[in-house]
Scaffold this active site. Structure first.
Site, PDB file in Angstrom:
ATOM      1  N   THR A 175      35.518  52.945  11.596  1.00  0.00           N
ATOM      2  CA  THR A 175      34.123  53.357  11.832  1.00  0.00           C
ATOM      3  C   THR A 175      33.787  54.529  10.911  1.00  0.00           C
ATOM      4  OG1 THR A 175      34.268  52.690  14.150  1.00  0.00           O
ATOM      5  CG2 THR A 175      32.541  54.272  13.607  1.00  0.00           C
TER       6      THR A 175
ATOM      7  N   GLU B  26      39.698  53.173  17.832  1.00  0.00           N
ATOM      8  CA  GLU B  26      40.383  53.329  16.539  1.00  0.00           C
ATOM      9  C   GLU B  26      41.886  53.505  16.764  1.00  0.00           C
ATOM     10  OE1 GLU B  26      36.743  55.447  14.019  1.00  0.00           O
ATOM     11  OE2 GLU B  26      38.300  56.696  14.862  1.00  0.00           O
TER      12      GLU B  26
HETATM   13  C1  5RP Z   1      34.961  57.842  13.407  1.00  0.00           C
HETATM   14  C2  5RP Z   1      35.999  58.391  12.502  1.00  0.00           C
HETATM   15  C3  5RP Z   1      35.690  58.367  11.042  1.00  0.00           C
HETATM   16  O1  5RP Z   1      36.680  57.676  10.377  1.00  0.00           O
HETATM   17  C4  5RP Z   1      35.628  59.786  10.523  1.00  0.00           C
HETATM   18  O2  5RP Z   1      34.682  60.521  11.307  1.00  0.00           O
HETATM   19  C5  5RP Z   1      35.237  59.841   9.051  1.00  0.00           C
HETATM   20  O3  5RP Z   1      33.923  59.461   8.890  1.00  0.00           O
HETATM   21  P1  5RP Z   1      33.213  59.332   7.481  1.00  0.00           P
HETATM   22  O4  5RP Z   1      33.881  58.212   6.756  1.00  0.00           O
HETATM   23  O5  5RP Z   1      31.772  59.051   7.822  1.00  0.00           O
HETATM   24  O6  5RP Z   1      33.362  60.651   6.754  1.00  0.00           O
HETATM   25  O7  5RP Z   1      37.036  58.816  12.900  1.00  0.00           O
HETATM   26  O8  5RP Z   1      35.293  58.020  14.767  1.00  0.00           O
END
Ligand code: 5RP
Length: 219
Positions: free
Chosen positions: A28, A103
């Site tokens: 995500t 996740e």
């Molecule tokens: C979501 C996550 C994402 O992998 C993390 O927040 C990184 O996000 P982005 O790719 O938008 O920087 O753990 O729960």
């Protein structure tokens, strides 16, 4: 290059780790969104995906990528996801997008975890990014008090309910020198669903987007 260009670079580079004809675990976030777009270009060559959030499922559905229920799956070759921080031991903080529980479940099942990040996510010691914790709503005040006892400053994430119907506490002020020990400690608090420390199940491969190209780290 902008941060988003770096994210796009690693999102598309992750495609080469996808084995044709298999199921792919999809994370995500904005970096993963680039991976999802890349996956759309080979959707007829994979069996499908398991998704870590409603948000990613919506994006996958728009591209007509078949989504499978993790409960019906016995084996997953790879899981590809971003992170909020990653240390030299490939341990991570995740959960900036509030999807940490699903996740972590998918990451635990997958044979290989490929972490895709831009270089700003690399740290020596985890904790500058507030540590997200998914908590059962009625345990919110109790868990917050317990987190203060271990030196953290928990902050309730306003207006966020996770896909599992819970709340998120973001814990500031932590310098996580022993991520595995802290992960175990927080996991033991009744009312904690998941702590966003991915230390025991760290990444196997990290693709780091830098201005000089992609740095690949293999554990
Ligand atoms: C979501 C996550 C994402 O992998 C993390 O927040 C990184 O996000 P982005 O790719 O938008 O920087 O753990 O729960």
């Amino acid at each position: 290059m902008t941060k988003d260009q770096l994210k796009k670079m690693v999102g598309w580079a992750a495609l080469k780790y996808v084995k044709l004809g298999t199921l792919v675990g999809v994370g995500t976030g904005s970096t993963t969104e680039h991976f999802i777009n890349a996956l759309g270009t080979i959707k007829h060559q994979i069996e499908g995906v398991v998704s870590s959030s409603d948000d990613s499922s919506n994006k996958l559905r728009k591209l007509n990528i078949p989504i499978f229920d993790l409960a019906e799956i016995n084996f997953l070759d790879i899981y590809i996801d971003g992170a909020d921080e990653i240390n030299p031991y490939m341990q991570m903080i995740k959960g900036g997008g509030a999807a940490l529980t699903r996740e972590k479940i998918i990451a635990s099942i997958a044979k290989k975890f490929i972490c895709i990040v831009d270089e700003s996510k690399q740290v020596d010691i985890l904790g500058r990014f507030p540590l997200p914790i998914e908590v059962i709503p009625m345990a919110r005040a109790f868990i917050a008090r317990e987190l203060v006892k271990i030196g953290g400053m928990p902050e309730y994430r306003q207006n966020v309910i996770t896909d599992n119907g819970n709340i998120i506490l973001d814990v500031h002020n932590l310098r996580i020198v022993d991520p595995i020990a802290l992960e175990k400690k927080i996991n033991c608090l009744p009312g904690v669903v998941t702590v966003g420390l991915f230390a025991e199940r760290s990444a196997d491969i990290a693709l780091i987007g830098t201005n000089k190209g992609i740095k690949t780290i293999i554990k």
